[in-house]
Design an enzyme around this catalytic site. Structure first.
Site, short mmCIF file in Angstrom:
data_model
loop_
_atom_site.label_atom_id
_atom_site.label_comp_id
_atom_site.label_asym_id
_atom_site.label_seq_id
_atom_site.Cartn_x
_atom_site.Cartn_y
_atom_site.Cartn_z
N LYS A 271 0.96 -1.17 -0.11
CA LYS A 271 -0.32 0.00 0.15
C LYS A 271 0.39 1.21 -0.11
O LYS A 271 1.58 1.68 1.16
CB LYS A 271 -1.27 -0.07 1.15
CG LYS A 271 -2.22 1.49 1.07
CD LYS A 271 -2.43 2.13 2.25
CE LYS A 271 -1.48 2.96 2.79
NZ LYS A 271 -1.67 4.06 1.40
N GLU B 46 10.80 16.21 14.41
CA GLU B 46 11.17 15.76 13.60
C GLU B 46 11.34 17.19 12.03
O GLU B 46 9.39 16.99 11.86
CB GLU B 46 10.64 14.46 13.03
CG GLU B 46 11.47 13.61 11.77
CD GLU B 46 11.17 12.22 11.44
OE1 GLU B 46 10.07 12.06 11.87
OE2 GLU B 46 11.56 11.53 10.81
N GLU C 261 9.86 1.36 10.66
CA GLU C 261 10.67 2.29 10.63
C GLU C 261 10.47 3.26 11.04
O GLU C 261 9.11 3.65 9.70
CB GLU C 261 11.19 2.25 9.45
CG GLU C 261 11.92 0.47 8.33
CD GLU C 261 13.55 0.46 9.33
OE1 GLU C 261 13.53 1.61 9.94
OE2 GLU C 261 14.04 -0.76 8.66
N CYS D 66 14.05 10.11 6.79
CA CYS D 66 14.11 9.65 8.92
C CYS D 66 15.12 9.52 9.32
O CYS D 66 15.74 10.40 10.01
CB CYS D 66 12.84 8.99 9.03
SG CYS D 66 13.63 7.27 7.62
P1 ADP Z 1 4.71 10.25 6.31
O1 ADP Z 1 3.21 10.75 5.47
O2 ADP Z 1 4.90 11.43 6.96
O3 ADP Z 1 5.46 9.20 5.59
P2 ADP Z 1 2.60 9.09 7.54
O4 ADP Z 1 2.29 7.86 8.58
O5 ADP Z 1 1.21 9.94 7.38
O6 ADP Z 1 3.85 9.36 6.92
O7 ADP Z 1 2.09 7.48 6.41
C1 ADP Z 1 3.28 6.56 6.08
C2 ADP Z 1 2.05 5.30 5.24
O8 ADP Z 1 1.06 5.46 5.69
C3 ADP Z 1 1.93 5.70 4.12
O9 ADP Z 1 1.19 4.99 3.21
C4 ADP Z 1 0.11 6.31 4.67
O10 ADP Z 1 -0.80 6.56 3.55
C5 ADP Z 1 0.17 5.02 5.58
N1 ADP Z 1 -1.27 5.96 6.54
C6 ADP Z 1 -1.35 6.73 7.12
N2 ADP Z 1 -2.55 6.62 8.19
C7 ADP Z 1 -2.62 4.82 8.52
C8 ADP Z 1 -3.36 3.59 8.73
N3 ADP Z 1 -4.51 4.78 9.62
N4 ADP Z 1 -3.08 3.13 8.68
C9 ADP Z 1 -2.53 2.06 7.87
N5 ADP Z 1 -1.52 2.43 7.10
C10 ADP Z 1 -1.35 4.61 7.06
#
Ligand code: ADP
Length: 481
Positions: free
Chosen positions: A178, A383, A254, A288
Site C-alpha cells: 500500500k 522531527e 521504520e 528519517c
Molecule cells: P508520512 O506521511 O510522514 O510519511 P505517515 O505515517 O502518515 O507518514 O504515512 C506512511 C504510510 O502510512 C502511508 O502509506 C500512509 O498512507 C499510511 N497510513 C496513514 N495512516 C494510516 C493508518 N491509519 N493505517 C495504516 N496506514 C496508514
C-alpha cells in the site's frame, strides 16, 4: 513529460497480475506546481481482500519455487529497473519533487535491494545443532512467514518499496503493497516492470488508495496476512502495531528519527561541514535519517557556521526536472506550515537566523540555518523533515551525549572527531540504531538499516534483512541410536 516508455505510467491498482481500474479515483499532484498528473484507482477493503486471496494462492506457488528460480525472476526485475532508471526517475520527480539526479540515485539504490536479495535468496541456511542426548538430533530450518503487507511513505516512493518487497520475495513470501497516496505512481511503475519480469500473478499486488486507515485495518485484521512491514511516522506506526497485536503478527517498523550530528573540537571541519550538508539537506531534509539537531563544540562553533552558511546560501531550489536544482519542493502544504511554525517558535524563543528562514512561492522553504537553539524549543523534539538546520553549542562530551540521547527517537546519529578513544566511547554511548562516524551518508544495501526506541524495530538490508520475513523452525529428531 519526458518519459520514453509511457506504459510505465499506470493509474490502476495491480491485483492478481491484473490492472484494476476503479470508478472512484484520487488525484496525484506534482508538488512543484500543484498540477494534477494522474487520477489513480481508489481501492477499498474489498479490493484488499481480493489482493489477500490472490497473494494467498500465489504463496503456494512462489514459496515452492527453488531459491534459484525466485532469484532469477528477481534478477530480471532488477535488470528491467536499471534499464528503465531514467523513466522511473522522471515519474518519481514529478510526483515527489526531488531533483532528477537524486531520483535516479533512489531508483538505483532501490534496485540494489532487489539485486542483493536475489542473491540472499540462495543463502537461507539452517543449522544442525548437537543435542543434549545421544538419542537426539536438532535441526533448524527457515521458512517464509507468508503474506506480507507493506505500507510505505512518500519520501522514497520507490526504494522504500523494494527494501521491503525484495527480501520478502527472496524469502518466498508474497506481498501486498500500500504505497503513499501522495506517490502511488512509482509503485505502479515498479509493478509494471515486475509484470514483465515474470513473477507469477498474485506474488506482488499494489493496492492504491486515499483511505490508508481502512486498508491498514484490512491488512492488520486479516489472519492470512502474517507480517506487516511499515515505514512512516511514529504515530501511525503505533496504530499499525496496536492493530497487529490482536493476532500477534510479525511487525517491522521504520519510524521517525531525531538524528543528532555532533562535531567535536578535533574534527576535520571541512569534512564535517560537507557531511552535515549531505545528511541535513538530502531530499530537502525529508528523510528519517536526516540530521535534526547539530551540536557544535564551542571551540569550532563559529568556524563551522561560517563555512556551513556559505554552502547553504548557495543551494539552488526549484523544479526537480530543471538542471542544477539541488532541492525540490516540500511534499505538501501541511509539511510547509509545520516547518514554518517550527522556525517561528524557535525565533520567538531566542534562536538566530543565519540563513533563509522564509517561505517562498509554492511549497518551498528557503534552506535555513538557525543557531542559539535550546531544548525548550519545539524544534529540539520534533522531527523537522524539511530544509532547516538547527544548531546547538556544547562544551563537554558528557553534556552532548546526554543532549543527543534526550529524545524518544533512536534511528540515525552522526559525529565527527578524530580521537580514537573518544570515537569508541561516543559510538557506544549513542542510543541509536545507526551511527555515522565521520560520514553523513550511511544507507547502503549491505548494512542493517533500522532504529531503536520509538524509531521502531527490525532491520532492512544486509544479511539481517531477510530474517524479518522468515520463521525459524526447530526439528527435534528423537530415537537416533
Ligand atoms: P508520512 O506521511 O510522514 O510519511 P505517515 O505515517 O502518515 O507518514 O504515512 C506512511 C504510510 O502510512 C502511508 O502509506 C500512509 O498512507 C499510511 N497510513 C496513514 N495512516 C494510516 C493508518 N491509519 N493505517 C495504516 N496506514 C496508514
Amino acid at each position: 513529460m519526458d518519459i520514453k516508455d509511457k506504459s510505465l505510467l499506470r493509474s490502476e491498482a495491480y491485483i492478481n497480475g491484473e490492472w484494476i481500474k476503479k470508478e472512484t479515483t484520487f488525484s496525484v499532484y506534482n508538488p512543484y506546481n500543484q498540477v494534477k498528473i494522474a487520477e489513480v484507482s481508489d481501492c477499498t477493503q474489498v479490493d484488499t481482500e481480493s489482493a489477500i486471496t490472490a497473494a494467498d494462492h500465489a504463496f503456494q506457488i512462489w514459496s515452492n519455487y527453488t531459491a534459484n528460480k525466485r532469484s532469477r525472476i528477481l534478477q530480471n526485475w532488477y535488470k528491467l529497473i536499471i534499464e528503465n532508471a531514467t523513466d522511473l526517475a522522471h515519474i518519481l520527480t514529478i510526483e515527489q519533487g526531488k531533483p532528477l539526479q537524486e531520483a535516479i540515485g533512489e531508483i538505483k539504490y532501490g534496485a540494489s535491494y532487489i539485486e542483493w536479495f536475489a542473491e540472499e535468496a540462495k543463502r537461507v541456511y539452517g543449522d544442525v545443532i548437537p543435542g543434549q542426548s545421544r538419542k537426539n538430533r536438532i535441526t533448524v530450518i527457515k521458512q517464509p512467514v507468508g503474506i506480507v503487507g507493506a505500507i510505505t511513505p512518500w519520501n522514497f516512493p520507490s526504494a522504500m518499496i523494494t527494501r521491503k518487497v525484495a527480501p520478502a520475495l527472496a524469502a518466498g513470501c508474497t506481498v501486498i503493497v500500500k504505497p503513499s497516496e501522495f506517490t502511488p505512481l512509482s509503485a505502479l511503475a515498479l509493478a509494471e516492470l515486475s509484470d514483465r519480469a515474470g513473477f507469477p500473478k498474485g506474488v506482488i499486488n499494489i493496492v492504491t488508495t486515499k483511505d490508508a486507515a481502512s486498508i491498514g485495518q484490512s491488512l492488520t485484521s486479516n489472519s492470512k496476512v502474517k507480517k506487516i512491514s511499515f515505514t512512516g511516522s511514529t504515530p501511525v506506526g503505533k496504530i499499525v502495531l496496536k492493530q497487529s497485536a490482536d493476532q500477534i503478527k510479525k511487525v517491522t517498523l521504520e519510524l521517525g528519527g531525531n538524528a543528532p550530528f555532533i562535531v567535536f573540537a578535533d574534527a576535520d571541519i571541512d569534512a564535517a561541514v560537507s557531511g552535515c550538508y549531505d545528511s541535513k539537506f538530502r531530499n530537502g531534509g525529508q528523510t528519517c535519517v536526516c540530521t535534526n539537531r547539530i551540536f557544535l563544540h564551542e571551540s569550532i562553533h563559529n568556524e563551522f557556521i561560517e563555512k556551513f552558511a556559505t554552502k547553504v546560501k548557495s543551494i539552488k531550489t526549484g523544479y526537480g526536472l530543471d538542471k542544477g536544482v539541488e532541492i525540490g519542493p516540500m511534499i505538501n502544504e501541511d509539511a510547509v506550515i509545520k516547518d514554518i511554525n517550527l522556525i517561528k517558535d524557535a525565533t520567538n524563543k531566542g534562536a538566530k537566523v543565519i540563513a533563509g528562514g522564509m517561505r517562498k512561492k509554492g511549497l518551498f522553504i528557503e534552506p535555513t540555518i538557525l543557531c542559539n537553539i535550546d531544548s525548550n524549543m519545539d524544534i529540539f523534539s520534533s522531527e523537522i523533515f524539511g530544509p532547516i538546520a538547527a544548531i546547538y553549542k556544547f562544551n563537554s562530551e558528557s553534556e552532548v551525549i546526554e543532549m543527543a540521547n534526550n529524545t524518544k527517537y533512536g534511528l540515525a546519529s552522526y559525529f565527527y572527531g578524530r580521537d580514537y578513544a573518544l570515537i569508541w566511547r561516543v559510538a557506544e554511548a549513542l542510543e541509536f540504531g545507526m551511527v555515522g562516524i565521520n560520514t553523513g551518508l550511511m544507507s547502503t544495501v549491505t548494512a542493517p538499516f533500522g532504529g531503536i526506541k520509538e524509531s521502531g524495530f527490525g532491520r532492512e538490508g544486509s544479511k539481517y534483512g531477510i530474517d524479518e520475513y522468515l520463521n525459524i523452525k526447530y526439528m527435534c529428531w528423537g530415537g537416533v541410536e
